[in-house]
Design an enzyme around this catalytic site. Structure first.
Site, short mmCIF file in Angstrom:
data_model
loop_
_atom_site.label_atom_id
_atom_site.label_comp_id
_atom_site.label_asym_id
_atom_site.label_seq_id
_atom_site.Cartn_x
_atom_site.Cartn_y
_atom_site.Cartn_z
N SER A 96 -24.82 71.46 -44.59
CA SER A 96 -23.86 72.15 -42.91
C SER A 96 -24.87 73.89 -43.40
O SER A 96 -24.71 74.87 -44.00
CB SER A 96 -22.35 72.16 -43.04
OG SER A 96 -21.49 73.36 -42.53
N GLU A 97 -25.02 74.30 -41.86
CA GLU A 97 -25.99 75.53 -41.79
C GLU A 97 -24.64 76.55 -42.25
O GLU A 97 -25.20 77.87 -42.86
CB GLU A 97 -25.97 75.53 -40.62
CG GLU A 97 -24.66 75.62 -38.93
CD GLU A 97 -25.15 75.31 -38.32
OE1 GLU A 97 -25.21 76.76 -37.08
OE2 GLU A 97 -25.49 74.78 -37.64
#
Length: 221
Positions: free
Chosen positions: A45-46
């Site tokens: 996940s960024e």
């Protein structure tokens, strides 16, 4: 089954054992709930998480642990939490085998527009986010979107009308009605929803496409 869940379930079938895959904001975040049995994939996940699972139960969730959309996720053995700078170092460094992105429009040239909705003259919302980095850094880009907008107009375009996120970078397009691969000569229809004909798909698709010799029924498992 709701359309967005249908898309997420189909998209999850694109996950391959051992891959490092980013799940983007919006519809893609739910792909984590449908990873096929026997497939071990490292989800990223960024906002700063590597190796996580699906949505936790009410009794087990921690509001401090979330995906790119702010929704709670499950940490598993080996999970790592870090800052977004580290997350984007992974993305920009080409360490993601794939990214799953929501889209406002895609087109027959493999272009994607997923960040800019016009809200006023020369003003757009919600903003680029990490999408520009993801389409440039990931080796495979899967676009997930509803086939048509609220007015019934095709979101699978001949040419995108909204500002582009990336040009010629989409590999697979998944809607609730069909699955297309993006080839050098254009879109190829590989799957379509049960009960639909090729003509049905043409009637709701602005883009030109050819039909795979082995075109099949839309898969959910």
């Amino acid at each position: 089954m709701k359309d967005k869940e249908r898309i997420a379930r189909r998209a999850a079938l694109e996950l391959k054992d051992g891959e490092y895959v980013n799940l983007g904001f919006g519809m893609p975040t739910s792909v984590a709930n449908f990873v096929p049995k026997g497939v071990e994939v490292i989800l990223q996940s960024e906002n700063g998480c590597l190796l996580f699972g699906g949505t936790p139960t009410v009794d087990t969730y921690d509001s401090d642990i979330a995906n790119a959309g702010g929704q709670p996720i499950t940490l598993v053995k080996g999970s790592a939490i870090f800052d977004s700078t580290t997350a984007f170092t992974m993305i920009r460094g080409g360490h993601m085998d794939g990214t799953f992105l929501g889209a406002l429009e895609v087109d027959q040239e493999g272009n994607i527009a997923n960040w800019a909705l016009p809200v006023a003259p020369e003003r757009y919302s919600p903003g680029p986010g990490g999408a520009m980095d993801l389409v440039a850094g990931a080796r495979k880009v899967v676009a997930m979107l509803l086939h048509t907008n609220k007015q019934g107009e095709s979101k699978i375009k001949k040419h995108c009308t909204l500002p582009l996120t990336g040009a010629g970078i989409v590999d697979i397009i998944i809607t609730e009605q069909a699955v297309f691969t993006v080839q050098p000569k254009g879109l190829v229809l590989t799957e379509m929803a049960a009960g639909k004909t090729v003509e049905d798909i043409r009637n709701i698709t602005e883009a030109d496409f050819t039909v795979a010799e082995n075109v099949g029924e839309y898969r959910l498992a």
